[in-house]
Write a protein that holds these residues in place. Structure first.
Motif, PDB file in Angstrom:
ATOM      1  N   LEU A 196       0.811  -1.217   0.000  1.00 22.72           N
ATOM      2  CA  LEU A 196       0.000   0.000   0.000  1.00 22.72           C
ATOM      3  C   LEU A 196       0.846   1.270   0.000  1.00 22.72           C
ATOM      4  CD1 LEU A 196      -2.691  -1.095   2.616  1.00 22.72           C
ATOM      5  CD2 LEU A 196      -3.012  -0.865   0.161  1.00 22.72           C
ATOM      6  N   ASP A 197       2.128   1.142   0.354  1.00 25.05           N
ATOM      7  CA  ASP A 197       2.977   2.331   0.433  1.00 25.05           C
ATOM      8  C   ASP A 197       3.342   2.885  -0.930  1.00 25.05           C
ATOM      9  OD1 ASP A 197       3.002   2.236   3.206  1.00 25.05           O
ATOM     10  OD2 ASP A 197       4.791   0.945   3.280  1.00 25.05           O
ATOM     11  N   ASP A 198       3.287   2.069  -1.967  1.00 16.93           N
ATOM     12  CA  ASP A 198       3.730   2.571  -3.276  1.00 16.93           C
ATOM     13  C   ASP A 198       2.801   2.209  -4.425  1.00 16.93           C
ATOM     14  OD1 ASP A 198       6.364   0.082  -3.863  1.00 16.93           O
ATOM     15  OD2 ASP A 198       4.227  -0.110  -3.439  1.00 16.93           O
ATOM     16  N   ILE A 199       1.584   1.766  -4.120  1.00 21.02           N
ATOM     17  CA  ILE A 199       0.616   1.454  -5.174  1.00 21.02           C
ATOM     18  C   ILE A 199      -0.444   2.536  -5.216  1.00 21.02           C
ATOM     19  CG2 ILE A 199      -1.142  -0.165  -5.979  1.00 21.02           C
ATOM     20  CD1 ILE A 199       0.455  -2.412  -4.807  1.00 21.02           C
ATOM     21  N   GLY A 200      -0.576   3.189  -6.361  1.00 28.65           N
ATOM     22  CA  GLY A 200      -1.554   4.257  -6.503  1.00 28.65           C
ATOM     23  C   GLY A 200      -2.875   3.750  -7.050  1.00 28.65           C
ATOM     24  N   ARG A 201      -3.763   4.673  -7.333  1.00 25.02           N
ATOM     25  CA  ARG A 201      -5.049   4.345  -7.934  1.00 25.02           C
ATOM     26  C   ARG A 201      -4.883   4.173  -9.440  1.00 25.02           C
ATOM     27  NH1 ARG A 201      -8.381   2.864  -4.044  1.00 25.02           N
ATOM     28  NH2 ARG A 201     -10.213   3.516  -5.211  1.00 25.02           N
ATOM     29  N   VAL A 202      -5.806   3.436 -10.042  1.00 29.44           N
ATOM     30  CA  VAL A 202      -5.780   3.196 -11.485  1.00 29.44           C
ATOM     31  C   VAL A 202      -6.754   4.153 -12.164  1.00 29.44           C
ATOM     32  CG1 VAL A 202      -6.303   1.522 -13.300  1.00 29.44           C
ATOM     33  CG2 VAL A 202      -5.135   0.778 -11.217  1.00 29.44           C
ATOM     34  N   PRO A 203      -6.330   4.857 -13.217  1.00 28.37           N
ATOM     35  CA  PRO A 203      -7.258   5.756 -13.918  1.00 28.37           C
ATOM     36  C   PRO A 203      -8.329   4.982 -14.663  1.00 28.37           C
ATOM     37  CG  PRO A 203      -5.171   5.641 -15.089  1.00 28.37           C
ATOM     38  CD  PRO A 203      -4.976   4.901 -13.796  1.00 28.37           C
ATOM     39  N   HIS A 204      -9.550   5.516 -14.632  1.00 24.90           N
ATOM     40  CA  HIS A 204     -10.671   4.895 -15.332  1.00 24.90           C
ATOM     41  C   HIS A 204     -11.426   5.970 -16.107  1.00 24.90           C
ATOM     42  CE1 HIS A 204     -10.288   0.991 -13.385  1.00 24.90           C
ATOM     43  NE2 HIS A 204     -10.091   1.621 -12.237  1.00 24.90           N
ATOM     44  N   GLY A 205     -12.320   5.517 -16.987  1.00 20.89           N
ATOM     45  CA  GLY A 205     -13.205   6.441 -17.670  1.00 20.89           C
ATOM     46  C   GLY A 205     -14.328   6.870 -16.743  1.00 20.89           C
ATOM     47  N   GLY A 206     -15.151   7.778 -17.247  1.00 21.60           N
ATOM     48  CA  GLY A 206     -16.279   8.264 -16.458  1.00 21.60           C
ATOM     49  C   GLY A 206     -16.188   9.755 -16.235  1.00 21.60           C
ATOM     50  N   ALA A 207     -17.211  10.486 -16.656  1.00 21.87           N
ATOM     51  CA  ALA A 207     -17.245  11.935 -16.502  1.00 21.87           C
ATOM     52  C   ALA A 207     -18.364  12.323 -15.534  1.00 21.87           C
ATOM     53  CB  ALA A 207     -17.471  12.609 -17.855  1.00 21.87           C
ATOM     54  N   THR A 208     -18.091  13.307 -14.694  1.00 22.97           N
ATOM     55  CA  THR A 208     -19.093  13.752 -13.721  1.00 22.97           C
ATOM     56  C   THR A 208     -19.826  15.012 -14.177  1.00 22.97           C
ATOM     57  OG1 THR A 208     -17.377  15.008 -12.549  1.00 22.97           O
ATOM     58  CG2 THR A 208     -17.804  12.757 -11.802  1.00 22.97           C
ATOM     59  N   ASP A 209     -19.379  15.641 -15.249  1.00 24.45           N
ATOM     60  CA  ASP A 209     -20.003  16.866 -15.756  1.00 24.45           C
ATOM     61  C   ASP A 209     -21.306  16.509 -16.476  1.00 24.45           C
ATOM     62  OD1 ASP A 209     -20.767  19.202 -16.979  1.00 24.45           O
ATOM     63  OD2 ASP A 209     -18.817  19.619 -17.894  1.00 24.45           O
TER      64      ASP A 209
END
Length: 335
Positions: free
Chosen positions: A6-19
């Motif tokens: 958990l110290d060096d694993i980030g989040r994965v980018p995904h699609g999806g727009a909130t606008d």
């Protein structure tokens, strides 16, 4: 879970727009949902003052009918992601290697690492040829995201047989298989299948899905799943949706027709990958992704920047939506 990871694993980018002012072609979810969902949800919400029955009999029966397996083989989960984490926790020990396809869904590598495993990337079109004896887990995505192609079923069954012989778990992500006529591998010995209600039924926020497994791995998954892991509304709406076979057939026909129409138009300008899924991947060519993304955004269209996928450096992905929305996309891109 490997706490050190958990110290060096980030989040994965995904699609999806909130606008709400744009049309979102970056997420591959159905813009339509089955009729009756709101009434089912409201009724289930009123029953949410007590814990759901943890056996999920109705949901399991509907899911089993949907993929043609036995109800006890269904493991309810709060979306396919929750199911994947559960499986990886059960199937992987520290240091175990797991074959993952590239380019494909970015969460595979992350979840393997979170469980202390070692992701072993393989080109997505070569995964079926790996030697499973060298690995604890093999991951296949069909149709593959983001490239869109359906895996040959006979070759997949042969891989499943080799995995059984080697004592290796085969994980088949069928999140987009609903959009094809190919039967599920649900119930195949030694195979764990993941299904989601997000894509076909247009309900990503509901968080409902399931795994299918047999034998010892099925028993371990059922013992390891969280109690009440599927909310009362998610279970009720999921059961309702899984029974809407006419909706599935109608959606499948619409997507197939629109996908071909959109592909032909995009192909007049760019190289477009063949797809069996509700999306198309294309090479942005000399224009480059940034220029196309900017033009599309100015016209109220959001595309998926596919450069976040390994092995893709000049690519965009677009969902297939309803005809009038697809017309907006094509007009915005000038094709």
């Amino acid at each position: 879970m490997d706490a050190k990871a958990l110290d060096d694993i980030g989040r994965v980018p995904h699609g999806g727009a909130t606008d709400p002012g744009v049309i979102d072609f970056s997420a591959n979810t159905n813009p339509e949902t089955p009729s009756g969902v709101t009434a089912v949800y409201d009724s289930a919400l009123s029953a949410s003052g007590r814990y759901p029955a943890d056996d999920y009999v109705a949901f399991r029966a509907a899911a089993a009918d949907y993929v043609d397996c036995a109800p006890p083989e269904v493991i309810p989960t709060a979306g396919a992601m929750a199911g994947m984490r559960l499986l990886f926790a059960v199937a992987l020990d520290d240091g175990d290697s797991a074959v993952i396809p590239e380019p494909s869904f970015g969460e595979y590598a992350r979840e393997v690492r979170l469980q202390g495993g070692r992701p072993m990337p393989v080109a997505h079109d070569e995964v079926l040829d790996v030697d499973p004896a060298e690995h604890a887990l093999v991951v296949v995505c069909t149709p593959n995201n983001p490239t869109g192609e359906l895996v040959d079923r006979d070759r997949l069954l042969r891989l499943a047989a080799r995995c059984r012989d080697a004592g290796t778990t085969l994980f088949v992500d069928e999140a987009f298989l609903d959009f094809t006529s190919q039967p599920s591998l649900a119930g195949e010995p030694g195979v764990v299948v993941a299904r989601s209600l997000t894509k076909m039924f247009g309900l990503p926020g509901l968080r409902a899905g399931f795994l299918v497994a047999t034998g010892r791995i099925r028993d371990r998954l059922d013992r390891g799943r969280l109690p009440w892991g599927l909310s009362t509304p998610a279970a009720a709406v999921g059961t309702h949706c899984l029974r809407r076979t006419e909706f599935v057939e109608r959606t499948r026909d619409r997507v197939a027709a629109e996908r071909e129409r959109v592909r032909e138009r995009l192909a007049t300008e760019w190289e477009v990958y063949s797809s069996d899924a509700p999306f198309l991947l294309f090479d942005a060519g000399r224009d480059g992704p940034d220029a196309i993304l900017e033009v599309a955004r100015e016209r109220g269209i959001v595309l998926r920047d596919a450069r976040s996928f390994p092995r893709l450096d000049n690519h965009l992905r677009t969902a297939i939506r309803r005809p009038r929305e697809n017309d907006r996309l094509l007009d915005a891109l000038g094709v």
